[in-house]
Scaffold this motif. Sequence first.
Motif, PDB file in Angstrom:
ATOM      1  N   GLY A 124       0.810  -1.206   0.000  1.00  0.00           N
ATOM      2  CA  GLY A 124       0.000   0.000   0.000  1.00  0.00           C
ATOM      3  C   GLY A 124       0.847   1.261   0.000  1.00  0.00           C
ATOM      4  O   GLY A 124       1.352   1.698  -1.038  1.00  0.00           O
ATOM      5  N   CYS A 125       1.029   1.832   1.180  1.00  0.00           N
ATOM      6  CA  CYS A 125       1.702   3.124   1.286  1.00  0.00           C
ATOM      7  C   CYS A 125       3.181   3.049   0.928  1.00  0.00           C
ATOM      8  O   CYS A 125       3.739   4.022   0.426  1.00  0.00           O
ATOM      9  CB  CYS A 125       1.516   3.686   2.684  1.00  0.00           C
ATOM     10  N   VAL A 126       3.826   1.908   1.179  1.00  0.00           N
ATOM     11  CA  VAL A 126       5.235   1.779   0.805  1.00  0.00           C
ATOM     12  C   VAL A 126       5.379   1.799  -0.712  1.00  0.00           C
ATOM     13  O   VAL A 126       6.194   2.547  -1.266  1.00  0.00           O
ATOM     14  CB  VAL A 126       5.851   0.501   1.397  1.00  0.00           C
ATOM     15  N   ARG A 127       4.578   0.986  -1.390  1.00  0.00           N
ATOM     16  CA  ARG A 127       4.679   0.953  -2.850  1.00  0.00           C
ATOM     17  C   ARG A 127       4.286   2.291  -3.465  1.00  0.00           C
ATOM     18  O   ARG A 127       4.939   2.763  -4.413  1.00  0.00           O
ATOM     19  CB  ARG A 127       3.814  -0.156  -3.442  1.00  0.00           C
ATOM     20  N   ALA A 128       3.216   2.894  -2.963  1.00  0.00           N
ATOM     21  CA  ALA A 128       2.776   4.182  -3.510  1.00  0.00           C
ATOM     22  C   ALA A 128       3.853   5.246  -3.326  1.00  0.00           C
ATOM     23  O   ALA A 128       4.114   6.047  -4.234  1.00  0.00           O
ATOM     24  CB  ALA A 128       1.483   4.615  -2.834  1.00  0.00           C
ATOM     25  N   THR A 129       4.502   5.243  -2.170  1.00  0.00           N
ATOM     26  CA  THR A 129       5.573   6.205  -1.918  1.00  0.00           C
ATOM     27  C   THR A 129       6.776   5.920  -2.800  1.00  0.00           C
ATOM     28  O   THR A 129       7.425   6.841  -3.313  1.00  0.00           O
ATOM     29  CB  THR A 129       5.981   6.180  -0.437  1.00  0.00           C
ATOM     30  N   ALA A 130       7.080   4.632  -2.991  1.00  0.00           N
ATOM     31  CA  ALA A 130       8.196   4.261  -3.865  1.00  0.00           C
ATOM     32  C   ALA A 130       7.963   4.761  -5.286  1.00  0.00           C
ATOM     33  O   ALA A 130       8.873   5.302  -5.932  1.00  0.00           O
ATOM     34  CB  ALA A 130       8.390   2.750  -3.847  1.00  0.00           C
ATOM     35  N   ALA A 131       6.746   4.579  -5.787  1.00  0.00           N
ATOM     36  CA  ALA A 131       6.422   5.020  -7.145  1.00  0.00           C
ATOM     37  C   ALA A 131       6.564   6.533  -7.277  1.00  0.00           C
ATOM     38  O   ALA A 131       7.115   7.044  -8.272  1.00  0.00           O
ATOM     39  CB  ALA A 131       5.012   4.579  -7.520  1.00  0.00           C
ATOM     40  N   GLN A 158       5.729 -10.249  -0.446  1.00  0.00           N
ATOM     41  CA  GLN A 158       6.677 -10.832  -1.394  1.00  0.00           C
ATOM     42  C   GLN A 158       6.434 -10.335  -2.817  1.00  0.00           C
ATOM     43  O   GLN A 158       7.371 -10.000  -3.537  1.00  0.00           O
ATOM     44  CB  GLN A 158       6.567 -12.365  -1.379  1.00  0.00           C
ATOM     45  N   TRP A 159       5.147 -10.322  -3.211  1.00  0.00           N
ATOM     46  CA  TRP A 159       4.834  -9.899  -4.574  1.00  0.00           C
ATOM     47  C   TRP A 159       5.243  -8.446  -4.804  1.00  0.00           C
ATOM     48  O   TRP A 159       5.844  -8.105  -5.828  1.00  0.00           O
ATOM     49  CB  TRP A 159       3.350 -10.057  -4.884  1.00  0.00           C
ATOM     50  N   THR A 160       4.937  -7.577  -3.847  1.00  0.00           N
ATOM     51  CA  THR A 160       5.216  -6.157  -4.029  1.00  0.00           C
ATOM     52  C   THR A 160       6.715  -5.888  -4.105  1.00  0.00           C
ATOM     53  O   THR A 160       7.162  -5.049  -4.896  1.00  0.00           O
ATOM     54  CB  THR A 160       4.590  -5.332  -2.895  1.00  0.00           C
ATOM     55  N   LEU A 161       7.502  -6.567  -3.285  1.00  0.00           N
ATOM     56  CA  LEU A 161       8.952  -6.394  -3.363  1.00  0.00           C
ATOM     57  C   LEU A 161       9.477  -6.800  -4.738  1.00  0.00           C
ATOM     58  O   LEU A 161      10.345  -6.132  -5.308  1.00  0.00           O
ATOM     59  CB  LEU A 161       9.641  -7.194  -2.263  1.00  0.00           C
TER      60      LEU A 161
END
Length: 250
Positions: free
Chosen positions: A189-196, A221-224
């Motif tokens: 969620g917030c980690v991936r959105a911030t990374a993008a 695992q999938w998101t990493l």
Amino acid sequence: MTVVTEKPTPSAATQVGTEAAAQLAEQIEAKMAEVIDLLGQWRDATDRTWAEVGFGTRPAIVVIDLARFWTEPGYAAYCPESERALAATNELLVHAREAGVPVVFTTQAYQSSAGGLVSATGMARKFPGSDNLAVGTLATELHPSLEVLEGEHVITKTQSSAFQHTYLSTVLHNAGVDTVILTGVVTSGCVRATAADSLANGFRTIVVPEAVADHLPGAHQWTLFDISTKIGDVVPLAQATDYLDTIAAH
């Protein structure tokens, strides 16, 4: 003044459901590990070039939403792996501070009124338990193990990304940052959105897997894998701390 609200107490029925969910989670995690392994083999077998962004020379640490709502049992968004993420984050912060690296924390909260969460976004309406995220409530406080030092920022956000409608990009650019190292919750969620958005703002983007966690089985695992393919680098804690130590040495 801080408004203190009590954490919800799980019922007996909830406990039974939690045990069943834990068993299902184990099965999902095992199957996802198999899928990620196959995807890794597929990625290695393709003709595409899967580049690493690498570290720059001026990093910053952004700690995403390691607040009570995500890190303490009883809350709707509790991540069972958040204890591991907190420990890894605190270890990373020791090295970052020794290197004089900027540190930014985020939490999520909404302005409230007697009529409800008046600044709640669509995301808040979608996520159960968001009524516990009114500004000033206990749920929005950072986990007690996290220490915020003088000069470090704590940003309150209302969106998934720590960059959306906040001054994070300004803080980082003003500090001359070229590399953003992310920790926190939730991975998908917030980690991936911030990374993008970190990528979109021109930063080399690094995620430390030991320092992020998710409450959705398999999503971590999938998101990493997804981040490592499309956005930035997924770098083990030991490698990230070694990098920070080299910054400290210069």
